[in-house]
Design a protein around this motif. Structure first.
Motif, mmCIF file in Angstrom:
data_model
loop_
_atom_site.group_PDB
_atom_site.id
_atom_site.type_symbol
_atom_site.label_atom_id
_atom_site.label_comp_id
_atom_site.label_asym_id
_atom_site.label_seq_id
_atom_site.Cartn_x
_atom_site.Cartn_y
_atom_site.Cartn_z
ATOM 1 N N ARG A 487 33.684 38.694 41.147
ATOM 2 C CA ARG A 487 34.558 37.889 42.003
ATOM 3 C C ARG A 487 35.873 37.596 41.300
ATOM 4 O O ARG A 487 36.939 37.659 41.894
ATOM 5 C CB ARG A 487 33.820 36.591 42.322
ATOM 6 N N ILE A 488 35.745 37.298 40.029
ATOM 7 C CA ILE A 488 36.958 36.986 39.268
ATOM 8 C C ILE A 488 37.867 38.206 39.215
ATOM 9 O O ILE A 488 39.076 38.126 39.384
ATOM 10 C CB ILE A 488 36.579 36.512 37.856
ATOM 11 N N LYS A 489 37.246 39.353 38.986
ATOM 12 C CA LYS A 489 38.055 40.576 38.931
ATOM 13 C C LYS A 489 38.807 40.765 40.230
ATOM 14 O O LYS A 489 39.983 41.151 40.243
ATOM 15 C CB LYS A 489 37.136 41.788 38.715
ATOM 16 N N LYS A 490 38.129 40.450 41.313
ATOM 17 C CA LYS A 490 38.778 40.659 42.619
ATOM 18 C C LYS A 490 39.984 39.747 42.763
ATOM 19 O O LYS A 490 41.074 40.170 43.158
ATOM 20 C CB LYS A 490 37.758 40.359 43.731
ATOM 21 N N VAL A 491 39.777 38.506 42.417
ATOM 22 C CA VAL A 491 40.876 37.544 42.538
ATOM 23 C C VAL A 491 42.067 37.987 41.705
ATOM 24 O O VAL A 491 43.204 38.012 42.151
ATOM 25 C CB VAL A 491 40.417 36.145 42.062
#
Lengths: 769, 156
Positions: A487-491
């Motif tokens: 999720r962090i990577k996506k953000v």
């Protein structure tokens, strides 16, 4: 000069004509016009001088009076110089009508031209023996003015104290005098003026203060307080008592009078009392403390002036004992006060909390309360201060982050609070999710909820760009503390195309961190070290305990001077320009080793490893990560050289050279997050029986590298391994090629010079990867 | 010392201005504007003192007029209130139940009275009777303004 838009300068000349006329009516109007229109900025002002001079000698006292009045109100310095003699003459006349005006005129002359003060000294001899109150009053004013301006005059007039005391006594004791009575008090104007002169005369003089003690006590006790006049006199008395060297009984009396004033219904009196207490709180702290509760009540008054005074006084009264109670009141005040007070109140609360906080938890609670209520009014440096405070109170981390998280859930409009909260969540997110907290009820928070909140901050309209930067970095930091990294990577990748340049840069760099430098990520995003603060408001000094997060370019304040490292570090400094960044000390490398190295390089042509220079990777994510640190980290960089007590980060040392008793060890540091720079410290030790003097170490590296040699600790290697010479080498290795080095050693052993060349190839792989 | 004295109406119209220091026209206008705004904005029951720049502003409302006095920081505020009151009393005695109209139509008299009471920012006479007597005598001089002057003795 314009009237209804039309120039009306003719009016000024008419005034002059009127003044010069013989008729009293004309003169009266002319002088009035002059006082209103002809102030000293006008050109025709000086033309009045002659008229005034003539009129000062007129036979009619009213004309003289007019002239004196005009001169005394708006005479310029030239006029005063010309006419001072006339004024002085009139000061000695027996006509009291003129005498009082002349005295005030003299005051004006002295104000404009202080050098003329001596001229009036003889005339003051018997001024105080006058019966006429008008003359007495103006004489006291004149004496006051002279004493204020010149310490010599002050000393000279000290002998008048008994006379003044007598006059004052007569005023108080005498019966009803219809001429000067004001609500039952005899000539309050004169009384106040005398009190003021006594104050000036008794200020640092014991004898005079002694002489006045009685009369002051008498005035303080006998004056009627039902009317404003009485209070005016009492007020002046209190000021005088506090200023001279009075005995303690008198001082207590004065403070009690002020306390009584505080309870008075009249707002003016309360205001005056608060102002005086503020002046005396420094010297008579304990006495003022007694009235603390009344003062705190004044915070709730409706009047703005009173509230402000009460607030200032309350802050002055805070000390270690009453801090909790006072803070409660003041925080309540902060909640309900007008915006114009909030900034001052918030700063005051912070200062007091810092000085007198009984416990860390209380301190953090207080600051949080201020941020939630008056968040938009706090000063800019409160955010870094708070962050620093939180970092230092290690045991409170879980509690703090929990409270901040809850505050964020309520309200994200207060920017300082949001910034601090997002920073803390980034740092201590693991504590938040694990739910351990001793002080309060632990709350159940999942990683997703936390990320929701942070992403919400990023997207919200209420967040300023700075806040967004904080939250993006916080999200990034959580990638090492949380398990759900996708999720962090996506953000992060979404914000790679954000319009805001700052956000975009950060996002791109974090992206790069995920992709190419993933191995570095944990090390980079580790917990922040504890920061030490040396002064409350001064630049903060940092003791480097863990080099992970520190920027690569740390400047030493004293020798050995550190040279400016290469450009990525430069960019780092620019990004992080705080308030008190020490200007980068540019020193030239001791040129010899460098050039010697250059010579070596030319000689060693076969070292070149070929291959065009590869495009250098983007300035490593490290600058971006570091730049999220609050700016104050760079304020006042420590004087410790970078390389002293930094953990080697796991690269084993090696022996580079060992021959003829000289052993050179290399130890490696990754003191900086920039993986391209290797910092090598050489330790040269000597196992022979004699010292090696004039020891010089030179090094050369292949063309794709860059080398910096810093000054050695000394050039004598003591015998029998008693000590070692250390020197720092920095090697920039942008292409990550295997580190190779040629070294040249020169020294003198037992009188004979020795020179040796060697190649060092056994660098551990971690030093250059 | 006092720096200036202003009288203005409830609507902000200036009726009297006395400056005791040399100030440029533009500064004067600015000060007048500031004072009227500040004083007229005050609540009815608030205290009569204000802080403005490095001066203290004492104001008092009498009927439809605001009396606004600026004093330096070391002066006694409560006494300044008394000074304003004394001036009003002098005006009252002279005009007999003074009202704003009196001051509008006889502003020069108001200035004359002020000049007998205050010179150069300091009080010159603390006795009401003496001030009144001087004004009356000067007025008589004015009336009798033929070519002859005669001395007027002032008692006291």
């Amino acid at each position: 000069m314009h009237m209804l838009g039309y120039p009306a300068h003719f009016g000024q000349l008419e005034c002059l004509k009127l003044i010069a006329s013989q008729k009293f009516t004309d003169k009266r109007i002319g002088y009035l016009g002059a006082m209103l229109l002809l102030d000293e900025r006008q050109d025709v002002h000086l033309l009045m001088t002659n008229c005034i001079k003539n009129d000062l000698n007129h036979s009619t006292q009213y004309v003289q009076g007019l002239a004196l009045c005009t001169l005394g109100c708006m005479g310029s310095s030239e006029m005063c110089r010309d006419l001072a003699g006339e004024v002085e003459k009139l000061l000695k006349t027996s006509n009291s009508y003129l005498r009082k005006k002349a005295a005030l005129c003299a005051v004006h002359v002295i104000r404009k031209v202080p050098e003329l003060m001596e001229m009036f000294l003889p005339a003051t001899k018997n001024l105080l023996s006058e019966k006429n109150h008008g003359v007495l009053h103006t004489s006291v004013v004149l004496l006051t003015e002279m004493c204020e301006r010149s310490p010599d005059m002050l000393a000279h007039f000290r002998k008048l104290v008994p006379q003044l005391v007598r006059i004052l006594k007569n005023l108080i004791m005498s019966g009803y005098s219809p001429e000067h009575d004001v609500s039952g008090i005899s000539d309050p104007f004169l009384q106040v003026r005398i009190l003021r002169l006594l104050r000036i005369l008794g200020r640092s003089d014991d004898d005079s203060s002694e002489a006045m003690n009685d009369i002051l006590a008498q005035v303080a006790t006998n004056t009627e307080t039902s009317k404003n006049v009485g209070n005016a006199i009492l007020y002046e008395t209190v000021l005088t008592i506090m200023d001279i060297k009075s005995e303690s009984g008198l001082r207590v009396l004065a403070i009690n009078i002020l306390g009584r004033f505080l309870l008075n219904n009249d707002k003016n009196i309360r205001y005056v009392a608060l102002t005086s207490l503020l002046k005396t709180v420094q010297t008579d702290h304990n006495a003022v403390q007694r009235h603390r509760s009344t003062i705190v009540d004044c915070l709730k008054d409706l009047d703005v002036s009173i509230k402000r005074r009460a607030m200032e006084l309350s802050f002055a009264l805070v000390n270690g004992n009453n801090v909790r109670g006072m803070m409660k009141e003041l925080l309540y005040f902060l909640d309900s006060c007008d915006p114009e007070f909030k900034a001052d109140c918030a700063s005051g609360v912070f200062l007091s909390a810092e000085k007198y906080a009984p416990s860390k938890r209380w301190h953090i609670d207080t600051i949080m309360r201020v941020l939630t209520t008056a968040g938009s009014y706090v000063r800019d440096d409160s955010v870094p201060n708070l962050i620093q405070l939180i970092t230092n109170s290690v045991e409170m981390h879980a509690y703090t982050v929990q409270r901040l998280y809850k505050a964020l859930l309520d309200d994200i409009s207060q920017q300082p609070l949001v910034q601090v909260a997002s920073w803390c969540i980034g740092e201590y997110g693991d504590l938040l999710v694990s739910g351990q907290c001793e002080e309060e009820e632990p709350i159940q928070v999942t990683e997703d909820e936390v990320l929701d909140v942070l992403e919400g901050l990023l997207a919200s309209n209420l967040s300023t760009p700075v806040t967004r930067g904080y939250s993006l970095t916080a999200i990034m930091k959580l990638s090492t503390r949380f398990s759900g990294v996708n999720r962090i990577k996506k953000v992060v990748s979404i914000y790679g195309s954000s319009i805001d340049v700052e956000l975009q840069q950060r996002a791109v760099e974090y992206n790069a961190l995920f992709k190419k430098y993933d191995h570095m990520r944990p090390a980079l995003l580790e917990r922040m070290p504890i920061m030490e603060k040396t002064a409350t408001n001064g630049p903060t000094e940092i003791v480097q305990t863990n080099g992970e997060m520190e920027p690569s370019a740390v400047e030493a304040k004293h020798p050995p001077p550190v040279s400016q490292p290469t450009s990525p570090a430069n960019d780092l400094l620019d990004l992080l320009s705080g308030n008190d960044v020490v200007p980068v000390i540019q020193t030239t490398l001791p040129s010899k080793p460098a050039s010697a190295g250059g010579d070596l390089l030319e000689l060693l042509g076969d070292i070149s490893l070929g291959g065009g220079p590869a495009p250098t990777p983007a300035p490593a994510p490290a600058p971006a990560v570091s730049s999220t640190q609050p700016a104050f980290l760079l304020d006042g960089l420590t004087s410790q050289p970078l390389f002293n007590d930094i953990a080697p980060a796991g690269i084993p040392p090696m022996t580079a050279y060992n021959k003829n008793g000289l052993k050179i060890d290399f130890t490696f540091e990754r003191a900086n997050p920039n993986p391209n720079i290797a910092v090598i410290t050489i330790h040269a030790s000597n196992s022979t029986e004699a010292d090696m003097t004039d020891f010089v170490f030179q090094a050369a590296v292949p063309k794709t590298f860059q080398l910096q040699l810093l000054s050695p600790s000394s050039n004598i290697v003591p015998a029998l391994n008693q000590g070692s010479v250390t020197q720092v080498i920095r090697v920039l290795n942008p292409q990550k090629q295997q580190l190779r080095m040629r070294i040249k050693l020169t020294y003198t052993l037992k009188g004979s010079p020795v020179q040796d060349l060697a190649e060092v190839n056994n660098f551990p792989p971690q030093s250059w990867q | 010392m006092m720096r200036f004295l202003l009288l203005f109406s409830r609507q902000g119209k200036l009726r009297l201005q006395k400056w005791f220091t040399p100030i440029s026209e533009r500064e004067k206008k600015k000060i007048i504007r500031d004072m009227t705004n500040m004083v007229l904005a005050r609540q009815p029951r608030s205290c009569n003192f204000l802080d403005w720049k490095d001066l203290k502003i004492i104001y008092k409302r009498y009927a439809s007029l605001y009396f606004c006095l600026a004093i330096e920081n070391q002066e006694n505020e409560l006494l300044a209130l008394e000074i304003i009151h004394r001036y009003v009393e002098l005006l009252d005695k002279y005009f007999g139940n003074v009202c704003e109209l009196d001051i509008i139509f006889n502003f020069e008299k108001a200035y004359f009275i002020l000049d007998e009471f205050i010179i150069g920012g300091e009080v010159q006479e603390t006795s009401k009777q003496i001030v009144n007597r001087s004004i009356e005598a000067s007025d008589m001089l004015q009336e009798d303004d033929s070519s002859e002057w005669y001395e007027v003795e002032l008692f006291g």
